[in-house]
Design a protein around this motif. Structure first.
Motif, PDB file in Angstrom:
ATOM      1  N   GLN A  68       0.836  -1.201   0.000  1.00 55.42           N
ATOM      2  CA  GLN A  68       0.000   0.000   0.000  1.00 55.42           C
ATOM      3  C   GLN A  68       0.872   1.254   0.000  1.00 55.42           C
ATOM      4  N   PRO A  98      -4.572  -0.135 -10.402  1.00 55.05           N
ATOM      5  CA  PRO A  98      -5.900  -0.754 -10.331  1.00 55.05           C
ATOM      6  C   PRO A  98      -6.945  -0.008 -11.155  1.00 55.05           C
ATOM      7  N   ARG A  99      -6.943   1.324 -11.113  1.00 56.93           N
ATOM      8  CA  ARG A  99      -7.934   2.088 -11.884  1.00 56.93           C
ATOM      9  C   ARG A  99      -7.701   1.917 -13.390  1.00 56.93           C
ATOM     10  N   LEU A 103      -4.892  -6.136 -13.350  1.00 56.11           N
ATOM     11  CA  LEU A 103      -5.298  -7.168 -12.392  1.00 56.11           C
ATOM     12  C   LEU A 103      -4.117  -8.097 -12.166  1.00 56.11           C
ATOM     13  N   LEU A 139      -4.293  -4.774  -8.978  1.00 53.50           N
ATOM     14  CA  LEU A 139      -5.328  -5.101  -7.987  1.00 53.50           C
ATOM     15  C   LEU A 139      -5.457  -6.612  -7.925  1.00 53.50           C
ATOM     16  N   ASN A 140      -5.393  -7.187  -6.699  1.00 50.27           N
ATOM     17  CA  ASN A 140      -5.540  -8.638  -6.592  1.00 50.27           C
ATOM     18  C   ASN A 140      -6.992  -9.030  -6.319  1.00 50.27           C
ATOM     19  N   ALA A 141      -7.228 -10.331  -6.222  1.00 49.57           N
ATOM     20  CA  ALA A 141      -8.598 -10.830  -6.075  1.00 49.57           C
ATOM     21  C   ALA A 141      -9.240 -10.392  -4.770  1.00 49.57           C
ATOM     22  N   ALA A 142      -8.414 -10.060  -3.763  1.00 49.67           N
ATOM     23  CA  ALA A 142      -8.948  -9.604  -2.472  1.00 49.67           C
ATOM     24  C   ALA A 142      -9.284  -8.120  -2.482  1.00 49.67           C
ATOM     25  N   GLY A 143      -9.025  -7.449  -3.599  1.00 54.83           N
ATOM     26  CA  GLY A 143      -9.290  -6.021  -3.683  1.00 54.83           C
ATOM     27  C   GLY A 143      -8.176  -5.160  -3.143  1.00 54.83           C
ATOM     28  N   ASP A 144      -7.003  -5.763  -2.892  1.00 57.91           N
ATOM     29  CA  ASP A 144      -5.857  -5.023  -2.367  1.00 57.91           C
ATOM     30  C   ASP A 144      -4.904  -4.638  -3.498  1.00 57.91           C
TER      31      ASP A 144
END
Length: 414
Positions: A68, A98-99, A103, A139-144
């Motif tokens: 982060q 991510p935007r 992915l 962005l990973n599958a967990a949204g992080d």
């Protein structure tokens, strides 16, 4: 017109004058009518500064929180460059990774790009904007947010070029292109006008810092033509393409470059024989931590002691040393690490069919009194381990031995 993707490294956007110079180039591309996507790294030194700060706050540096934190460096560079482009009257819009639809999967700090959703980028391009994307993150599958590890911004640029069917991917750096050696070590290293993608991948893996091997491999798979140029001086730079094989590769000289790597450690694992082969367990530890391994050699099944030796990045030793020791502990195994080494490599084509190249390399090093160990040969690369404090000497010697010198790059000649 087809989209152009440009990538600028940290030194290219390190300060305000550099940022404005890059903005001028981006604006020029826009005024030529090219839909333009720009990928940026964090400004020079910022990532290291953030890592130091994280260590001061918490020595454990939790991987998720580190990602982060580090992602902010590229986001800041993207926003600043978009502002600089807007100052020139060109519409520009910055996006985080991510935007931008990057992915990713894998562990924090070493993510890989799984897919790219270019919807937002295409929408902005259709509006006439220059799109500035923060590299090195997705962005990973967990949204992080997850960072992409070494070469992440290069890989981001190539992935976007592939998904956008771009005319080319232009990588701007602090050197005039791909050279026959690191110009900081060999001042008369020569710019290669064209390099085959397979050769470039070997150069990158062997230590050439101009472009990461992950990005080269992706470009080759997706047939993306990559142009490597300087952001500080004009010049054609280097084209990395299956069509761009330099003439010398097939005629006068099978060696095209010398590469070196100081981020190397030599690892030797020994265990007693037990009726089972520990090699898969040892290599599984490295695979689980996404640690590349090179120069692997091992003992045979009839020997009294099992031994396996290999090289890894010195920066990865702390991460895998304890798991390696735990893996071989049941067999009374020992793991020894030597970090006082470096790797030198000669890069070319058809080296397995030209054993004289390896003989010439080792003879030159031996004549200079530079000891070698753990030699590896493939069609594209011959590598040897040498003492760390002799690496620079070895690079200069081999560059001269194989006749790779050229004019010192300058504003007039590059």
């Amino acid at each position: 017109m087809r989209t152009t993707v440009q990538k600028y490294g940290g030194t290219s956007v390190a300060d305000v004058p550099a940022m404005r110079r890059v903005a001028d180039w981006v604006a020029h591309s826009h005024h030529e009518g090219n839909p333009t996507v720009v990928v940026v790294s964090a400004r020079g030194g910022e990532t290291d500064q953030l890592l130091r700060l994280a260590g001061e706050v918490n020595p454990d540096r939790p991987p998720r929180e580190v990602d982060q934190l580090l992602a902010t460096g590229e986001c800041a560079a993207a926003a600043l460059l978009a502002m600089a482009v807007r100052r020139l009257g060109v519409p520009a819009h910055s996006l985080s990774g991510p935007r931008a639809g990057i992915l990713a999967s894998g562990r924090h700090g070493a993510g890989v790009i799984a897919a790219v959703d270019t919807t937002e980028i295409r929408h902005r391009l259709a509006d006439g904007d220059v799109v500035v994307v923060a590299g090195f993150q997705g962005l990973n599958a967990a949204g992080d947010v997850i960072t992409l590890g070494r070469g992440g911004s290069d890989t981001t640029a190539v992935a976007l070029a592939a998904e956008l069917s771009a005319a080319r991917c232009e990588i701007y750096t602090d050197v005039p292109g791909v050279l026959t050696a690191d110009p900081r070590v060999v001042p008369n290293a020569r710019v290669l006008p064209g390099v085959d993608p397979n050769v470039m991948a070997e150069m990158a893996f062997a230590g050439a810092r101009v472009l990461h091997s992950r990005a080269v491999e992706l470009a080759a798979m997706e047939r993306v033509e990559v142009h490597v140029r300087s952001s500080f001086m004009p010049g054609a730079g280097t084209v990395i393409s299956g069509r761009a094989v330099e003439e010398m590769l097939e005629t006068r000289n099978s060696i095209v470059a010398v590469a070196h790597d100081l981020d190397v450690a030599r690892v030797l694992v020994r265990t007693a024989t037990s009726g089972r082969d520990p090699a898969p367990e040892v290599l599984a530890v490295l695979a689980a931590h996404t640690v590349p391994v090179d120069l692997v050699a091992r003992s045979g099944p009839q020997e009294d002691e099992f031994r396996i030796g290999f090289t890894i990045r010195r920066s990865d030793v702390d991460e895998v040393l304890t798991p390696l020791r735990e893996a071989v502990a049941p067999l009374d195994g020992r793991v020894r690490v030597d970090a006082h080494v470096g790797k030198v490599s000669v890069i070319g084509m058809g080296l397995l069919n030209r054993p004289e190249c390896t003989a010439r390399m080792l003879a030159a090093l031996a004549t200079a009194g530079i000891p070698t160990s753990w030699v590896s040969i493939s069609q594209l690369r011959t590598s040897a381990i040498v003492p760390r404090d002799r690496v620079v000497e070895a690079v200069s010697l081999l560059h001269e031995t194989f006749g790779l010198a050229g004019a010192v790059p300058s504003m007039a000649t590059v």
